[in-house]
Design an enzyme around this catalytic site. Structure first.
Site, mmCIF file in Angstrom:
data_model
loop_
_atom_site.group_PDB
_atom_site.id
_atom_site.type_symbol
_atom_site.label_atom_id
_atom_site.label_comp_id
_atom_site.label_asym_id
_atom_site.label_seq_id
_atom_site.Cartn_x
_atom_site.Cartn_y
_atom_site.Cartn_z
ATOM 1 N N ILE A 31 0.827 -1.211 0.000
ATOM 2 C CA ILE A 31 0.000 0.000 0.000
ATOM 3 C C ILE A 31 0.866 1.268 0.000
ATOM 4 O O ILE A 31 0.394 2.337 -0.405
ATOM 5 C CB ILE A 31 -0.957 -0.024 1.222
ATOM 6 C CG1 ILE A 31 -2.159 0.874 0.997
ATOM 7 C CG2 ILE A 31 -0.214 0.312 2.507
ATOM 8 C CD1 ILE A 31 -3.239 0.705 2.043
ATOM 9 N N ASN A 86 11.700 -8.537 7.119
ATOM 10 C CA ASN A 86 12.020 -7.896 8.396
ATOM 11 C C ASN A 86 11.493 -8.766 9.520
ATOM 12 O O ASN A 86 10.329 -9.182 9.488
ATOM 13 C CB ASN A 86 11.388 -6.501 8.462
ATOM 14 C CG ASN A 86 11.947 -5.562 7.409
ATOM 15 O OD1 ASN A 86 13.142 -5.572 7.125
ATOM 16 N ND2 ASN A 86 11.082 -4.759 6.795
ATOM 17 N N SER A 94 6.516 -4.225 10.901
ATOM 18 C CA SER A 94 5.358 -3.487 11.421
ATOM 19 C C SER A 94 4.068 -4.299 11.307
ATOM 20 O O SER A 94 3.093 -3.985 11.989
ATOM 21 C CB SER A 94 5.199 -2.157 10.684
ATOM 22 O OG SER A 94 5.010 -2.361 9.303
ATOM 23 N N HIS A 99 5.995 -11.923 5.879
ATOM 24 C CA HIS A 99 5.848 -11.490 4.495
ATOM 25 C C HIS A 99 7.212 -11.246 3.881
ATOM 26 O O HIS A 99 8.133 -10.776 4.551
ATOM 27 C CB HIS A 99 4.982 -10.225 4.385
ATOM 28 C CG HIS A 99 5.382 -9.124 5.311
ATOM 29 N ND1 HIS A 99 5.074 -9.137 6.666
ATOM 30 C CD2 HIS A 99 6.082 -7.987 5.097
ATOM 31 C CE1 HIS A 99 5.565 -8.051 7.232
ATOM 32 N NE2 HIS A 99 6.183 -7.334 6.308
ATOM 33 N N HIS A 101 9.048 -9.005 1.126
ATOM 34 C CA HIS A 101 8.959 -7.846 0.240
ATOM 35 C C HIS A 101 9.704 -8.188 -1.051
ATOM 36 O O HIS A 101 10.859 -8.626 -1.004
ATOM 37 C CB HIS A 101 9.662 -6.625 0.853
ATOM 38 C CG HIS A 101 9.060 -6.107 2.114
ATOM 39 N ND1 HIS A 101 8.253 -4.985 2.152
ATOM 40 C CD2 HIS A 101 9.163 -6.526 3.398
ATOM 41 C CE1 HIS A 101 7.898 -4.737 3.405
ATOM 42 N NE2 HIS A 101 8.438 -5.653 4.175
HETATM 43 P P1 5GP Z 1 7.119 -4.563 7.442
HETATM 44 O O1 5GP Z 1 7.389 -3.146 7.909
HETATM 45 O O2 5GP Z 1 6.318 -5.326 8.476
HETATM 46 O O3 5GP Z 1 8.316 -5.316 6.964
HETATM 47 O O4 5GP Z 1 6.211 -4.419 6.155
HETATM 48 C C1 5GP Z 1 4.842 -4.209 6.227
HETATM 49 C C2 5GP Z 1 4.428 -3.667 4.894
HETATM 50 O O5 5GP Z 1 3.031 -3.801 4.777
HETATM 51 C C3 5GP Z 1 4.745 -2.178 4.701
HETATM 52 O O6 5GP Z 1 5.568 -2.002 3.570
HETATM 53 C C4 5GP Z 1 3.374 -1.531 4.547
HETATM 54 O O7 5GP Z 1 3.373 -0.480 3.610
HETATM 55 C C5 5GP Z 1 2.510 -2.694 4.104
HETATM 56 N N1 5GP Z 1 1.119 -2.625 4.520
HETATM 57 C C6 5GP Z 1 0.658 -2.316 5.770
HETATM 58 N N2 5GP Z 1 -0.679 -2.343 5.786
HETATM 59 C C7 5GP Z 1 -1.073 -2.694 4.530
HETATM 60 C C8 5GP Z 1 -2.355 -2.858 3.924
HETATM 61 O O8 5GP Z 1 -3.399 -2.734 4.560
HETATM 62 N N3 5GP Z 1 -2.379 -3.204 2.615
HETATM 63 C C9 5GP Z 1 -1.225 -3.368 1.885
HETATM 64 N N4 5GP Z 1 -1.382 -3.686 0.577
HETATM 65 N N5 5GP Z 1 -0.004 -3.200 2.422
HETATM 66 C C10 5GP Z 1 0.071 -2.858 3.719
#
Ligand code: 5GP
Ligand code: ZN
Length: 113
Positions: A31, A86, A94, A99, A101
């Site tokens: 997103i 991460n 977060s 997941h 990336h």
């Molecule tokens: P992290 O910081 O956990 O490695 O990555 C989480 C990712 O999820 C972030 O890049 C953030 O932009 C994405 N993200 C968080 N909430 C949503 C959502 O509701 N929909 C989508 N498509 N991505 C999300």
């Protein structure tokens, strides 16, 4: 977990731009993209993070990489892309649903911040 945003996306209870889905894996656009191509590839089953994976998950985790490779080809970023996972808030996690990336479409510096 019903309150997990990625579980909700997997179950189509929350909206996302889904690129791929099968019985094990879902992939959708991030997103808040940090690169021209920024896709998240997740197991459909809720796994909190790498710190929670078990030997029984090995096949599922391998499948995340196979889907990443296929999507990199589909998105025309095979000249250079990066997979990032991460683990833990201190590393920038977060969303606490594992997941991968998939980032590409621009030069990617090393090391990441
Ligand atoms: P992290 O910081 O956990 O490695 O990555 C989480 C990712 O999820 C972030 O890049 C953030 O932009 C994405 N993200 C968080 N909430 C949503 C959502 O509701 N929909 C989508 N498509 N991505 C999300
Ligand atoms: Zn989840």
């Amino acid at each position: 977990m019903s309150d997990c945003i990625f579980c909700q996306i997997v179950r189509a209870e929350a909206l996302a731009r889904i690129l791929y889905q099968d019985e094990d894996v879902t992939a959708f656009y991030d997103i808040n993209p940090r690169a021209p191509v920024h896709i998240l590839i997740v197991p459909n089953r809720h796994i909190v993070g790498v710190a929670h994976v078990e030997p029984v998950d090995a096949g599922l985790l391998g499948k995340l990489f196979v889907v990443a490779r296929q999507l990199a080809e589909q998105e025309h970023i095979v000249d250079g892309y990066r997979l990032v996972i991460n683990n833990g808030a201190r590393a920038g996690q977060s969303v606490f649903h594992l997941h991968v990336h998939l980032l590409g479409g621009r030069p990617l510096g090393w090391p990441p911040g």
